[in-house]
Design a protein around this motif. Structure first.
Motif, short mmCIF file in Angstrom:
data_model
loop_
_atom_site.label_atom_id
_atom_site.label_comp_id
_atom_site.label_asym_id
_atom_site.label_seq_id
_atom_site.Cartn_x
_atom_site.Cartn_y
_atom_site.Cartn_z
N HIS A 147 0.89 -1.15 0.00
CA HIS A 147 0.00 0.00 0.00
C HIS A 147 0.93 1.22 0.00
O HIS A 147 1.20 1.82 1.03
CB HIS A 147 -0.90 0.00 1.23
CG HIS A 147 -1.95 -1.05 1.20
ND1 HIS A 147 -2.68 -1.42 2.31
CD2 HIS A 147 -2.42 -1.83 0.18
CE1 HIS A 147 -3.54 -2.36 1.98
NE2 HIS A 147 -3.39 -2.63 0.70
N TYR A 171 -5.91 0.22 -6.95
CA TYR A 171 -5.57 -0.65 -5.82
C TYR A 171 -6.76 -1.40 -5.24
O TYR A 171 -6.63 -2.54 -4.78
CB TYR A 171 -4.92 0.18 -4.71
CG TYR A 171 -3.60 0.81 -5.05
CD1 TYR A 171 -2.58 0.07 -5.65
CD2 TYR A 171 -3.36 2.14 -4.76
CE1 TYR A 171 -1.36 0.65 -5.94
CE2 TYR A 171 -2.13 2.74 -5.05
CZ TYR A 171 -1.14 1.98 -5.64
OH TYR A 171 0.08 2.56 -5.94
N GLN A 172 -7.93 -0.76 -5.23
CA GLN A 172 -9.09 -1.41 -4.61
C GLN A 172 -9.57 -2.59 -5.45
O GLN A 172 -10.33 -3.44 -4.97
CB GLN A 172 -10.22 -0.42 -4.37
CG GLN A 172 -10.98 0.03 -5.62
CD GLN A 172 -10.31 1.17 -6.34
OE1 GLN A 172 -9.10 1.28 -6.37
NE2 GLN A 172 -11.12 2.05 -6.92
N HIS A 173 -9.14 -2.65 -6.71
CA HIS A 173 -9.51 -3.76 -7.59
C HIS A 173 -8.34 -4.69 -7.88
O HIS A 173 -8.52 -5.90 -8.03
CB HIS A 173 -10.03 -3.22 -8.93
CG HIS A 173 -11.20 -2.32 -8.82
ND1 HIS A 173 -12.42 -2.74 -8.35
CD2 HIS A 173 -11.34 -0.99 -9.12
CE1 HIS A 173 -13.28 -1.72 -8.37
NE2 HIS A 173 -12.65 -0.66 -8.83
N TYR A 217 -7.24 6.20 -0.99
CA TYR A 217 -7.00 4.80 -0.65
C TYR A 217 -6.78 4.59 0.85
O TYR A 217 -7.35 3.68 1.45
CB TYR A 217 -5.79 4.27 -1.41
CG TYR A 217 -5.94 4.29 -2.91
CD1 TYR A 217 -6.80 3.40 -3.56
CD2 TYR A 217 -5.21 5.19 -3.70
CE1 TYR A 217 -6.94 3.41 -4.94
CE2 TYR A 217 -5.34 5.19 -5.08
CZ TYR A 217 -6.20 4.30 -5.70
OH TYR A 217 -6.33 4.31 -7.07
#
Length: 932
Positions: A147, A171-173, A217
Motif C-alpha cells: 500500500h 488498488y481497490q480492484h 485509498y
C-alpha cells in the motif's frame, strides 16, 4: 537491411514485455523474428520446450499462444524455435532461451506490515528482518505487495534497478505484486538481512482540486513482503511478513508525497540498518493486517532511471540567495546532486517547467509543492536524491546550498516506465524533427507506471481521453503493448461496477468528477484494444476486451436512446478548442462529437466480434453502427455536405469515422480546407479533432491545406511552441502567448501529450510507413511528399522485424524523388507513390524513382486575393509578424478579425484596422519575399 544467407530465428521472447523475457502467467505468449533471404518462404515453425517439440502453423511469432502444458510457478525451462520452409529446409534452432515462470497461483499468506503508532499521516518507515539462510538454499524470490511504494535491499544491495515499485494500479480492484529473483544476493550459510524503505506514494496521496482534495485509498503506507527460499531437496521456506519484522518510523525520510515532494534529514539515518550487524532495540514490532484481496503480478516494464541530464545553463536569478538551474529539457524525474556542508544545513529544491523574471513560475503547479528538502549530516561528498517522488520540470531553484554551487555537481535523473523504443522519424525540416522529439519526451514522461495526462501539477492522472487519442502515436514510438494492456485491466475493473460506463480517469480517484460518461474518453475501451491488436498483433487482448467493449457501447446506446443521438448529459467534447475561451465550449456541438464516437465504437465492436468468429453478434453491432451513422447524417449533415457544426473538428470526425455518404465526402473535405484557410491555417481543433484533421485533409485530396496546417508557425499551431522554447508538447496551444506571458488559466501544463497525436501522422504520412494488417503482416508505403521537404525517413521495429521508408528529393530536379523501402521477411507491402497505379512488393530492400509535381505559389502582394495569399506557405505568418513589429495590439486585432476567404484583397482588410501606408508597403515587401 542485412539479408541473412540462411534462415534463422532471432529475438525469441516470452510475455508481452521487451525489457526482459519472463512468464508472468502459466500460458505466456511467445514471439520471435525470422530473418531469411527474400526468396525463401516459411511454412511453419517448431517450438521445443526442454524435450517437448510442437509444431505451429504460423512461422512468424507474434504473441503466439502458449502451445505447451501450462507452466508452474517457479519453473525454469528452456525454449528453442526453428522455422521450416515450403521446400522442406529448416533453420537451425534458435539460441536456447531460459524461461523463468514468475507468477503465483496460490493464496497470499504474508501479512501487511505497518507502523503500530504512526505520528503523522502518510508516515514513511523502514522495515528490516534478519534471518538465517541454510547452506542448502539454492535460489530465492522476493515477492512484495504494498500500500504505497518501496525500495528493497538484501544484504545491503539493491534487489533490482526499478524505482517506485510496485507502481500504481486501481488498488481497490488490483493490488500489484512485484516478484524479483534475488538468488545472486543471498548468502547461504549466513545470517541475511532484508531491508525495505516504504513511503505512501500514490496510495496515500490526496486527489482532487482545491478544498475537495482528499486521500482516496488510505492514510498510512504498508508493505507485505515474502521471501521464498528454495532448498536443494525442493523444500520451500518462506520469510514472510509477520511479528518478527522490526519497523522504524523516524528515519531520514521525514515526509514523502507525489505532489508535495520529499523532506530528507540525513542526520536521522540509522547507521547499518541494512545489514545484520545492527541493534534494533529502538525499533518496534509491526502492526499486522491481512490483505483484503490477493495481490497479483503485473506484466509491465517497471519505472527505471533512464538517463541523466546535466545543467546546461545557470539563468540570472532575481534573488541572490537562490540559484536557478536549467537542464535544457522539460523532463520527468528528480534531481541528484553532490554536496559537502555543515550538519543541519537545509537545502531546498523547487521545480518548475518555466521561469519568469528570474524566478521559477510555480503557478501552473497549482497545489503541488514539487519541493524537495535535504538536511545535511555534515559528511563530505554526500549524494542526495529523492526516493519516492517525481516532478515535471526543466528548471530548479536551489536555496540554502553551502558555499558556491558548482552546476556540474547537479544532474536531472529522468524517470519513466522503461518502454522499448521502436519508432523513429527525421526529415529535412529541423522544426518537425524538434516537434517529433518533443512528442517522444512528452509521452515517455507521462508513461510512468500508467498513462497520465501531465507530470507536474496536482493531477498526474490516467485520463482516458488523453490515452485514447494518443495511443496510435505511442505505438509508433514505443512497444506499448504490455503498458496499455496492464492499464486496460484497471479500466475494465473500474467499468465493471458502473454498468458499462467507463470513468474519465483510471484509476478513478476524483469522486463525482471522474464519473462523467464522456465520448472520446470512455471510448478508450474500444479504441486502445483495437490499436494494440493492429500494431502488435495482440489477438488475446482484443478477445479478452470484447465483453467490456460491448458493455461500453451498450451503455452509450442506453444513454443515446432510440433516436441514436447521444445528446444528453455533460460532454467534454472537443476539449480545449483554441477558438473559444472555455475548454468545454468547443465550436463543434458536443452531441455531434458524442454521436460520431458512438458510431465508431459500435463499428470497432462489430469488427472485434467478427475477428473472434461471432458472426451473429458482429452483425448486430454493425447494424447498430449503421443506424447511428444514419441518424448522424439525417441530423447533422445537409444535402450538400455541410455539417450542422460548421467547424473543423466536425468535418474531421465525419470524414475519418466514415460517417458521410461517398458522394458528400469531397464537399466535406473542401469545406474543412476552406475553414482552415479562413483562419489562416492556424489550429482550430481540440483534443478530439487534432488527431484526425491532417488525415481527413489528405484522404480528401487537400494536400495543400494539410501542408499549410502542419508547417504553420503562428499561434496556435504545432510549430508555434518551438518559438517559445518548448521541449515537450503543451496542454494548450498558447500555453505561453506571443508576448511571453503564461496563459492565465489555472490549467496550463507544458508537458501534455494529447496534442502530440500528430506524431502518428509524421510516421504514417510524411515518412510514408503504416501498418496495413494486424501485427504488421502487411505494410502500407505511401509517402506524403511535402513540397518544402528535401527528405524524410521513418523506421519501425515491427513485431516481424525492422521496416523503413526514406525518400530524397533530387536537388537538381525537385520534381524527381528516390524512395527506398525495407520490408521484413514474410511481410508484403502495398505501395502508392502517386505517379503510378498502386502495386505490391514482398520482403527485401526496394528502390523507386518517382516524379511528383511540386506545389508552387504565384507571386503575391497586398493586392492579391486573400485566399491566394493564405495558400502561399508562410504568407499569413509573414503578414502577422510584420504587423506585430509595428504594433502588437494591431496584430492581435488583425489576426482575430481576418478571414482568409476569396473575393477580397489584403489591402482592403488592412484598411479596416487602419494600417498606415508605410506598414502596408512593408507588408507588400514581406509578401514579395515569400518563396514561390
Amino acid at each position: 537491411m542485412t539479408i541473412a544467407h540462411e534462415p534463422r530465428v532471432v529475438g525469441l521472447r516470452v510475455g508481452r514485455r521487451r525489457d526482459i523475457s519472463l512468464a508472468a502467467s502459466a500460458r505466456p505468449p511467445v514471439s520471435w523474428l525470422v530473418e531469411a533471404p527474400a526468396a525463401w518462404k516459411a511454412a511453419r515453425a517448431e517450438l521445443r520446450l526442454d524435450r517437448i517439440t510442437v509444431a505451429a502453423a504460423n512461422p512468424y511469432g507474434v504473441l503466439e499462444e502458449w502451445p505447451f502444458p501450462p507452466l508452474q510457478p517457479g519453473d525454469v525451462r528452456t525454449l528453442e524455435v526453428r522455422v521450416v520452409g515450403v521446400d522442406g529446409s529448416a533453420s537451425a534452432w534458435s539460441e536456447a532461451h531460459e524461461i523463468r515462470a514468475r507468477f503465483t497461483d496460490e493464496p497470499w499468506t504474508a501479512s501487511f506490515l505497518g507502523l503500530a503508532r504512526p505520528t503523522r499521516a502518510a508516515q514513511p518507515f523502514l522495515a528490516r528482518r534478519a534471518f538465517a539462510v541454510a547452506a542448502t538454499v539454492i535460489s530465492a524470490e522476493l515477492r512484495v505487495a504494498a500500500h504505497g511504494v518501496y525500495h528493497a535491499r538484501l544484504n545491503g544491495a539493491d534487489v533490482d534497478d526499478g524505482v517506485l515499485h510496485p507502481g500504481w494500479t486501481a488498488y481497490q480492484h488490483r493490488l500489484p505484486l512485484q516478484l524479483t529473483d534475488v538468488s545472486a544476493l543471498l548468502r547461504p550459510g549466513e545470517v541475511n538481512t532484508l531491508a525495505v524503505e516504504v513511503a505512501g506514494g500514490w496510495y496515500t496521496e490526496t486527489y482532487g482540486f482545491g478544498e475537495t482534495a482528499e486521500r482516496f485509498y488510505g492514510d498510512q503506507p504498508r508493505i507485505a513482503p515474502l521471501l521464498r527460499l528454495r532448498h536443494k531437496d525442493g523444500r520451500i521456506e518462506d520469510i514472510s511478513g509477520d511479528e518478527r519484522w522490526r519497523l522504524f518510523g523516524d528515519g531520514e525520510l521525514v515526509s514523502s508525497g507525489i505532489y508535495a515532494g520529499e523532506e530528507v534529514d540525513l542526520r536521522r539515518h540509522p547507521s547499518g540498518w541494512e545489514t545484520q550487524a545492527f541493534d534494533d532495540a529502538a525499533w518496534e514490532a509491526p502492526a499486522l493486517a491481512r490483505p483484503d484481496r490477493d495481490p497479483v503480478p503485473i506484466d509491465i516494464e517497471p519505472v527505471r532511471r533512464i538517463r541523466s541530464l546535466p545543467v546546461v545553463a545557470v539563468p540570472d536569478s532575481a534573488d541572490p540567495d537562490r540559484v536557478l538551474l536549467d537542464f535544457g529539457q522539460n523532463l520527468v524525474g528528480r534531481v541528484r546532486f553532490r554536496v559537502s556542508g555543515p550538519a543541519g544545513t537545509r537545502i531546498v529544491l523547487r521545480h518548475a517547467e518555466v521561469i519568469d523574471a528570474g524566478r521559477v513560475n510555480t503557478r501552473p503547479l497549482r497545489a503541488a509543492a514539487a519541493t524537495d528538502t535535504f538536511v545535511l549530516d555534515g559528511a563530505d561528498d554526500t549524494v542526495c536524491e529523492p526516493r519516492f517522488t517525481f516532478h515535471g520540470f526543466r528548471y530548479v531553484e536551489v536555496t540554502g546550498y553551502p558555499g558556491e554551487l558548482d552546476p556540474t555537481d547537479f544532474a536531472a535523473v529522468v524517470l519513466h516506465t522503461d518502454l522499448t523504443r521502436t519508432g523513429w522519424f527525421s526529415c529535412s525540416d529541423e522544426r518537425l524533427n524538434r516537434l517529433h522529439e518533443n512528442i517522444v519526451w512528452s509521452f515517455a514522461g507521462n508513461a510512468l507506471s500508467l498513462p497520465t495526462d501531465c507530470p507536474q501539477r496536482d493531477e498526474r492522472l490516467g485520463w482516458t481521453g488523453d490515452a485514447q487519442v494518443f495511443a496510435p502515436t505511442a505505438a509508433s514510438l514505443f512497444d506499448t503493448d504490455a503498458f496499455f494492456a496492464s492499464w486496460l485491466t484497471d479500466v475494465v475493473a473500474e467499468q465493471a461496477s458502473r454498468g458499462g460506463r467507463v470513468p474519465t480517469v483510471v484509476p478513478q480517484t476524483l469522486g463525482s468528477l471522474g464519473e462523467t460518461m464522456a465520448a472520446g474518453w470512455g471510448d478508450a475501451i474500444t479504441v486502445i484494444p483495437t490499436v494494440l491488436h493492429e500494431r502488435f498483433g495482440d489477438r488475446t487482448l482484443l478477445a479478452r476486451m470484447i465483453g467490456p467493449m460491448r458493455a461500453w457501447v451498450d451503455a452509450v446506446s442506453d444513454a443515446a436512446g432510440p433516436d441514436r443521438l447521444w445528446e444528453r448529459g455533460f460532454q467534454y467534447g472537443d476539449w480545449l478548442d483554441p477558438t473559444v475561451a472555455r475548454p468545454d465550449k468547443a465550436k463543434t456541438d458536443p452531441g455531434l462529437v458524442a454521436t460520431a464516437y458512438f458510431a465508431r465504437s459500435a463499428r470497432l465492436v462489430s469488427d472485434a466480434l467478427d475477428r473472434a468468429g461471432d458472426g451473429d453478434a458482429a452483425t448486430r453491432y454493425a447494424v447498430l453502427a449503421d443506424d447511428v451513422r444514419g441518424a448522424f447524417v439525417a441530423t447533422y449533415v445537409t444535402p450538400r455536405g455541410r455539417l450542422a457544426s460548421d467547424a473543423p473538428t466536425a468535418y474531421a470526425l465525419a470524414l475519418e469515422f466514415d460517417l458521410l455518404p461517398a458522394a458528400l465526402r469531397p464537399a466535406a473535405a473542401e469545406r474543412l480546407a476552406f475553414l482552415l484557410r479562413a483562419g489562416g491555417y492556424r489550429m482550430a481543433t481540440g483534443f478530439l479533432g487534432t488527431p484526425l484533421v491532417l488525415d481527413a485533409l489528405l484522404s480528401g485530396g487537400q494536400e495543400g491545406a494539410a501542408e499549410q496546417l502542419l508547417l504553420q508557425t503562428m499561434c496556435p499551431s504545432w510549430l508555434y511552441p518551438l518559438s517559445q522554447g518548448a521541449t515537450t508538447v503543451w496542454e494548450r496551444w498558447d500555453g505561453i502567448r506571443p508576448d511571453g506571458t503564461l496563459h492565465p488559466s489555472g490549467m496550463t501544463s507544458f508537458n501534455h501529450y494529447a496534442l502530440g497525436s500528430v506524431g502518428d501522422v509524421l510516421h504514417r504520412r510524411v515518412g510514408g510507413l503504416a501498418c496495413d494488417a494486424p501485427g504488421w503482416s502487411r505494410l502500407r508505403i505511401q509517402p506524403w511528399f511535402i513540397s518544402s521537404l528535401q527528405h524524410a525517413r521513418v523506421a519501425h521495429d515491427t513485431p516481424r522485424g525492422r521496416a523503413g521508408v526514406e525518400w530524397h528529393r533530387d536537388a537538381a530536379a525537385p520534381d524527381r524523388l528516390r524512395v527506398r523501402a525495407q520490408v521484413p521477411h514474410g511481410v508484403t507491402a502495398w505501395v502508392d507513390l502517386g505517379d503510378r497505379a498502386p502495386f505490391e512488393v514482398g520482403a527485401g530492400d526496394h528502390t523507386w524513382e518517382v516524379t511528383v509535381a511540386l506545389r508552387r505559389s504565384p507571386e503575391i502582394g497586398v493586392d492579391t486575393d486573400l485566399a491566394v495569399i493564405a495558400d502561399a506557405p508562410g504568407a499569413c505568418a509573414a503578414v502577422s509578424r510584420t504587423i506585430a513589429v509595428h504594433s502588437p495590439e494591431m496584430a492581435t486585432e488583425f489576426d482575430a478579425y481576418i478571414r482568409w476567404v476569396p473575393g477580397r484583397r489584403l489591402r482592403d482588410e488592412l484598411a479596416a484596422v487602419s494600417a498606415p501606408a508605410a506598414l502596408v508597403a512593408r507588408i507588400d515587401a514581406a509578401l514579395a519575399g515569400v518563396p514561390t
